[in-house]
Design an enzyme around this catalytic site. Structure first.
Site, PDB file in Angstrom:
ATOM      1  N   ASN A  11       0.878  -1.183   0.000  1.00 29.94           N
ATOM      2  CA  ASN A  11       0.000   0.000   0.000  1.00 29.94           C
ATOM      3  C   ASN A  11       0.911   1.227   0.000  1.00 29.94           C
ATOM      4  O   ASN A  11       1.449   1.603   1.027  1.00 29.94           O
ATOM      5  CB  ASN A  11      -0.880  -0.049   1.257  1.00 29.94           C
ATOM      6  CG  ASN A  11      -1.707   1.210   1.437  1.00 29.94           C
ATOM      7  OD1 ASN A  11      -1.800   2.042   0.536  1.00 29.94           O
ATOM      8  ND2 ASN A  11      -2.317   1.354   2.613  1.00 29.94           N
ATOM      9  N   LYS A  13       0.152   4.242  -0.402  1.00 29.98           N
ATOM     10  CA  LYS A  13      -0.489   5.466   0.128  1.00 29.98           C
ATOM     11  C   LYS A  13      -0.207   6.639  -0.826  1.00 29.98           C
ATOM     12  O   LYS A  13      -0.122   6.429  -2.036  1.00 29.98           O
ATOM     13  CB  LYS A  13      -0.032   5.724   1.567  1.00 29.98           C
ATOM     14  CG  LYS A  13      -0.220   4.479   2.441  1.00 29.98           C
ATOM     15  CD  LYS A  13      -0.070   4.735   3.907  1.00 29.98           C
ATOM     16  CE  LYS A  13      -0.269   3.417   4.665  1.00 29.98           C
ATOM     17  NZ  LYS A  13      -0.221   3.582   6.106  1.00 29.98           N
ATOM     18  N   HIS A  97      -9.601   1.268   4.615  1.00 29.13           N
ATOM     19  CA  HIS A  97      -8.352   1.474   5.361  1.00 29.13           C
ATOM     20  C   HIS A  97      -8.607   2.445   6.519  1.00 29.13           C
ATOM     21  O   HIS A  97      -9.402   3.372   6.386  1.00 29.13           O
ATOM     22  CB  HIS A  97      -7.269   2.019   4.423  1.00 29.13           C
ATOM     23  CG  HIS A  97      -5.927   2.039   5.050  1.00 29.13           C
ATOM     24  ND1 HIS A  97      -5.538   3.035   5.917  1.00 29.13           N
ATOM     25  CD2 HIS A  97      -4.893   1.165   4.979  1.00 29.13           C
ATOM     26  CE1 HIS A  97      -4.310   2.767   6.337  1.00 29.13           C
ATOM     27  NE2 HIS A  97      -3.892   1.641   5.784  1.00 29.13           N
ATOM     28  N   GLU A  99      -7.046   4.870   7.583  1.00 27.91           N
ATOM     29  CA  GLU A  99      -6.857   6.295   7.247  1.00 27.91           C
ATOM     30  C   GLU A  99      -8.094   6.855   6.543  1.00 27.91           C
ATOM     31  O   GLU A  99      -8.464   8.006   6.741  1.00 27.91           O
ATOM     32  CB  GLU A  99      -5.578   6.464   6.402  1.00 27.91           C
ATOM     33  CG  GLU A  99      -4.338   6.273   7.263  1.00 27.91           C
ATOM     34  CD  GLU A  99      -3.121   5.723   6.537  1.00 27.91           C
ATOM     35  OE1 GLU A  99      -3.058   5.777   5.298  1.00 27.91           O
ATOM     36  OE2 GLU A  99      -2.212   5.231   7.240  1.00 27.91           O
ATOM     37  N   GLU A 169      -5.590  -4.694  10.644  1.00 25.01           N
ATOM     38  CA  GLU A 169      -4.577  -3.662  10.846  1.00 25.01           C
ATOM     39  C   GLU A 169      -4.884  -2.887  12.122  1.00 25.01           C
ATOM     40  O   GLU A 169      -5.706  -1.963  12.113  1.00 25.01           O
ATOM     41  CB  GLU A 169      -4.580  -2.684   9.667  1.00 25.01           C
ATOM     42  CG  GLU A 169      -4.259  -3.328   8.337  1.00 25.01           C
ATOM     43  CD  GLU A 169      -3.674  -2.323   7.349  1.00 25.01           C
ATOM     44  OE1 GLU A 169      -2.555  -2.558   6.886  1.00 25.01           O
ATOM     45  OE2 GLU A 169      -4.312  -1.299   7.083  1.00 25.01           O
ATOM     46  N   GLY A 175       2.295   2.518  10.725  1.00 24.23           N
ATOM     47  CA  GLY A 175       3.255   3.609  10.530  1.00 24.23           C
ATOM     48  C   GLY A 175       3.933   4.054  11.816  1.00 24.23           C
ATOM     49  O   GLY A 175       4.599   5.083  11.846  1.00 24.23           O
ATOM     50  N   SER A 215       3.229  -1.850  10.499  1.00 26.51           N
ATOM     51  CA  SER A 215       4.672  -1.925  10.754  1.00 26.51           C
ATOM     52  C   SER A 215       5.269  -3.305  10.488  1.00 26.51           C
ATOM     53  O   SER A 215       6.186  -3.729  11.179  1.00 26.51           O
ATOM     54  CB  SER A 215       4.993  -1.457  12.179  1.00 26.51           C
ATOM     55  OG  SER A 215       4.585  -0.095  12.342  1.00 26.51           O
TER      56      SER A 215
HETATM   57  P1  PGA Z   1       2.697   0.423   7.685  1.00 23.13           P
HETATM   58  O1  PGA Z   1       1.245   0.635   7.010  1.00 23.13           O
HETATM   59  O2  PGA Z   1       3.252  -0.858   7.137  1.00 23.13           O
HETATM   60  O3  PGA Z   1       3.492   1.629   7.221  1.00 23.13           O
HETATM   61  O4  PGA Z   1       2.489   0.388   9.143  1.00 23.13           O
HETATM   62  C1  PGA Z   1       0.367  -0.448   6.825  1.00 23.13           C
HETATM   63  C2  PGA Z   1      -0.919   0.044   6.210  1.00 23.13           C
HETATM   64  O5  PGA Z   1      -1.370   1.147   6.561  1.00 23.13           O
HETATM   65  O6  PGA Z   1      -1.533  -0.654   5.374  1.00 23.13           O
END
Ligand code: PGA
Length: 256
Positions: A11, A13, A97, A99, A169, A175, A215
């Site tokens: 992903n 983003k 997601h 976000e 998640e 992140g 992460s």
């Molecule tokens: P990350 O993001 O691996 O940077 O923690 C995962 C995601 O948001 O799908």
């Protein structure tokens, strides 16, 4: 041995121009474009979908989007639809997601409409669920995941369900560098598998892939991917560089 083939999805983003994206996938294709042990999907931003899609041609890597609208066309400024993604040969779409939920106000009912539209258009939804830190600390992780999963899959038929991919998640791990322990993740993955069994029956539930996201890095991936109900990863930060993403695919190939 599980029947489920592992899946690693990147992903990206809101990162990478079309030329940055093509440069990245050119490296990915060279390193992992022919292996068949792991399914691999990259999800660039919309502006890079077409050029990245072309750079993936002839490889096993698949193309995904990060979001879409549930209507096929119309007055929805700024949105794109499932048929538009299909026209660029996308096969997957990330939906719900955290976000999108937290920053853009998406709720379960809205996400559910997208899941239904994706399936209708032969796109595989990667439906994201997960609790915030406050929800975990309040002891409501499983309740939150259950609500998001059941609402997100409302109206999905038993015959369509194997095409759905779930991504667990935990919001506090995205992140932040704070990865869930393999026990914490496996507990929720097993719970999700149980919910899928109730919704669709055992045979179907055994086919649905449940990814972990938050992460995930080459260093922590082997342990996570070694868990019984963890069928791959949805990777943010570590998908932006060829080396770490390739190492994650290798870790998935080695996980049993
Ligand atoms: P990350 O993001 O691996 O940077 O923690 C995962 C995601 O948001 O799908």
């Amino acid at each position: 041995m599980t029947l489920r083939k592992k899946l690693i999805a990147g992903n990206w983003k809101m990162n990478k121009t079309p030329s940055d994206g093509v440069a990245l996938v050119t490296e990915l294709v060279a390193a992992i474009g022919k292996q068949t042990e792991v399914d691999v999907v990259v999800c660039p931003p919309l502006t890079a979908l077409e050029s990245v899609g072309r750079a993936l041609e002839g490889s096993i890597l698949k193309l995904g989007a990060q979001n879409m609208h549930f209507e096929a066309s119309g007055a929805f400024t700024g949105e794109v639809s499932a048929p538009m993604l299909r026209a660029l040969f996308a096969t997957h779409v990330i939906l719900g997601h955290s976000e999108r939920r937290a920053l853009f106000g998406e709720n379960d009912a809205f996400i559910n409409q997208k899941v239904i539209a994706a399936l209708k258009n032969q796109l595989r939804p990667i439906l994201c669920v997960g609790e915030t830190l406050a929800e975990r600390e309040a002891g409501s992780t499983l309740k939150v995941v259950q609500t998001q999963l059941e609402a997100g899959l409302d109206g999905v038929g038993k015959e369509q369900a194997p095409g759905v991919i779930i991504a667990y998640e935990p919001v506090w791990a995205i992140g932040t560098g704070k990865v869930a322990t393999s026990d914490q993740a496996q507990e929720v993955h097993a719970f999700i598998r149980g919910l899928l069994t109730k919704l669709f029956g055992e045979a179907v539930a055994q086919k649905v892939r449940i990814l972990y996201g938050g992460s995930m890095k080459p260093a922590n991936a082997p342990e996570l991917l070694g868990q019984k109900d963890i069928d791959g990863g949805l990777i943010g930060g570590a998908s932006l560089e060829a080396r770490s993403f390739v190492d994650l695919v290798k870790a998935a190939a080695e996980a049993k």
